[in-house]
Design a protein around this motif. Sequence first.
Motif, mmCIF file in Angstrom:
data_model
loop_
_atom_site.group_PDB
_atom_site.id
_atom_site.type_symbol
_atom_site.label_atom_id
_atom_site.label_comp_id
_atom_site.label_asym_id
_atom_site.label_seq_id
_atom_site.Cartn_x
_atom_site.Cartn_y
_atom_site.Cartn_z
ATOM 1 N N PHE A 140 0.830 -1.197 0.000
ATOM 2 C CA PHE A 140 0.000 0.000 0.000
ATOM 3 C C PHE A 140 0.868 1.251 0.000
ATOM 4 C CE2 PHE A 140 -2.771 3.134 2.177
ATOM 5 C CZ PHE A 140 -3.835 3.112 1.296
ATOM 6 N N LYS A 141 1.952 1.235 0.768
ATOM 7 C CA LYS A 141 2.857 2.383 0.812
ATOM 8 C C LYS A 141 3.596 2.584 -0.508
ATOM 9 C CE LYS A 141 3.835 2.471 5.788
ATOM 10 N NZ LYS A 141 4.874 2.304 6.834
ATOM 11 N N ASP A 173 2.330 2.153 -3.391
ATOM 12 C CA ASP A 173 1.317 2.411 -4.423
ATOM 13 C C ASP A 173 1.103 1.214 -5.342
ATOM 14 O OD1 ASP A 173 0.768 4.994 -3.545
ATOM 15 O OD2 ASP A 173 2.404 5.850 -4.721
ATOM 16 N N PRO A 205 -9.191 -2.747 3.664
ATOM 17 C CA PRO A 205 -8.455 -1.504 3.381
ATOM 18 C C PRO A 205 -8.435 -0.548 4.574
ATOM 19 C CG PRO A 205 -9.895 -2.060 1.551
ATOM 20 C CD PRO A 205 -10.228 -3.011 2.661
ATOM 21 N N LEU A 206 -9.420 -0.668 5.463
ATOM 22 C CA LEU A 206 -9.423 0.182 6.653
ATOM 23 C C LEU A 206 -8.209 -0.094 7.519
ATOM 24 C CD1 LEU A 206 -13.208 0.057 7.655
ATOM 25 C CD2 LEU A 206 -12.002 1.791 6.327
ATOM 26 N N THR A 217 -5.096 1.554 5.774
ATOM 27 C CA THR A 217 -4.996 3.005 5.900
ATOM 28 C C THR A 217 -4.759 3.434 7.342
ATOM 29 O OG1 THR A 217 -6.070 5.084 5.306
ATOM 30 C CG2 THR A 217 -7.487 3.381 6.182
ATOM 31 N N THR A 273 -1.060 2.921 8.177
ATOM 32 C CA THR A 273 -0.132 3.760 7.419
ATOM 33 C C THR A 273 -0.319 5.248 7.729
ATOM 34 O OG1 THR A 273 -1.703 3.743 5.569
ATOM 35 C CG2 THR A 273 0.122 2.168 5.504
ATOM 36 N N THR A 274 -1.337 5.593 8.509
ATOM 37 C CA THR A 274 -1.584 7.009 8.819
ATOM 38 C C THR A 274 -1.628 7.276 10.317
ATOM 39 O OG1 THR A 274 -3.978 6.602 8.621
ATOM 40 C CG2 THR A 274 -2.831 7.438 6.661
ATOM 41 N N SER A 276 -13.460 2.473 1.836
ATOM 42 C CA SER A 276 -12.536 1.390 1.485
ATOM 43 C C SER A 276 -12.294 1.331 -0.014
ATOM 44 C CB SER A 276 -13.084 0.052 1.985
ATOM 45 O OG SER A 276 -13.192 0.028 3.388
ATOM 46 N N ILE A 327 -10.005 4.130 -0.928
ATOM 47 C CA ILE A 327 -8.647 3.874 -0.441
ATOM 48 C C ILE A 327 -7.915 2.896 -1.344
ATOM 49 C CG2 ILE A 327 -7.346 2.783 1.434
ATOM 50 C CD1 ILE A 327 -9.524 3.919 3.334
ATOM 51 N N SER A 328 -8.617 1.819 -1.725
ATOM 52 C CA SER A 328 -7.975 0.771 -2.521
ATOM 53 C C SER A 328 -7.974 1.075 -4.017
ATOM 54 C CB SER A 328 -8.669 -0.575 -2.269
ATOM 55 O OG SER A 328 -10.028 -0.514 -2.680
#
Length: 416
Positions: free
Chosen positions: A61-62, A64, A77-78, A81, A84-85, A234, A237-238
Amino acid sequence: MSKRVVSAPHDLTTSSGFILPALVAARLALALLQPFDLTHDHHLSSPLTSYANLQEGIYLFKQDIDPYSGGIVRHSPLYLTLFTTILPNSRFSAALLWTLCDALGAYAMMNIYRARQGIKTSSRDGLVAAMYLLNPYLFLPSLALSTSSIENALVLLSIMFASQRKPSQTLLVYAFLLHVSLSSFLFLAPLLLLLISEPFSHLASPRAFSGDFKKLPPLLGEFAVCFISLTMASTLISGGFSWIGQTWGASLTLPDLTPNVGVWWYFFTEMFDHFRPFFLMVFSVHLLIYIAPICIKFQYDMLYAIFLLAGILGTFKAFPTLSDPGLFLSMISLFPETYPYLRYPIVTSLLHLHAALLLPLFHHLWLSQGTGNANFFYASTLVFACANGAAVIDCVWAGLRIAIGEEKEGIVIAQE
């Protein structure tokens, strides 16, 4: 008819206030000092809850890269994120976070018990917290950083808010829970019914459901808004809908047959592809058929209905870990009125002890020593399933038998 909220005597609860912090501190020390890496243990994590898979998803995810293109990442996906945040991502911070989740679960259980008894504090608070924090079925998956520990905390928090008549908090937490664990759908109906009824024990005095069904449509609407909002978030995000098949779809199609403590994986390993869709449907529907009978039979005590459904889910879930039946076993502490009516508690306890010894032994013989085969480990999971099933049946028996026992006791007292 509501109960009067009272407080327990101060001398009974003073010591209980120190038990939860002491247990949490011990749990944190154990997480920080553990000498073994448990993150790859098949008993403690599954493809849907594995910390290693979560880390891979976070890395992709980081960078991309679509984390759901490889068929390995099964987390929502929650989770990606958040880690990563907001949430820190390291082994030390993970130990703190998972310990915090365990502490929240124990705190929620304490508040559920208080709400059920209609009191502000209780001398049993420490015991209820200990039943959660000292349960090896729960703290071992937590040491393995399995996300099932987070799911258990969300289950208990949603039940706690429902017991306290806080609909918005209940529906938001439950929407998040359902989003990260689709099998938690079993709790939707009893949670909504608990919100419009009361959490007090009515096992000894069965009666028709007394809640106001007119409140259900607004609650369902609010839940739908929360769930759809999380789904849209989600998807954004994805960057697409591919996450649905890799997360929610995994519980329905069983794409990963990694060994676990459940009863699905070996059955579908031996299954001919021609029959696979049919039996996937049978196994999935089998979980759903318990919702209506349990809710109807225990309509006078929705909290007990949720408890029984937690046991059924822990027994027949597609990708279970030890924490799934562990939640059910710890929740037994919320219903002390049923203890005298359990029929075979010693047999059930011995079955669990037997399974707890067989599971790691046969797993080691098969995958480490190479002196056994998959039948060895599957035999131990069948023993474990029998132990969980025996516990559920015994609790159903106690929940039904208590009314007859109380009625007979009342007759005897009246005759005397």
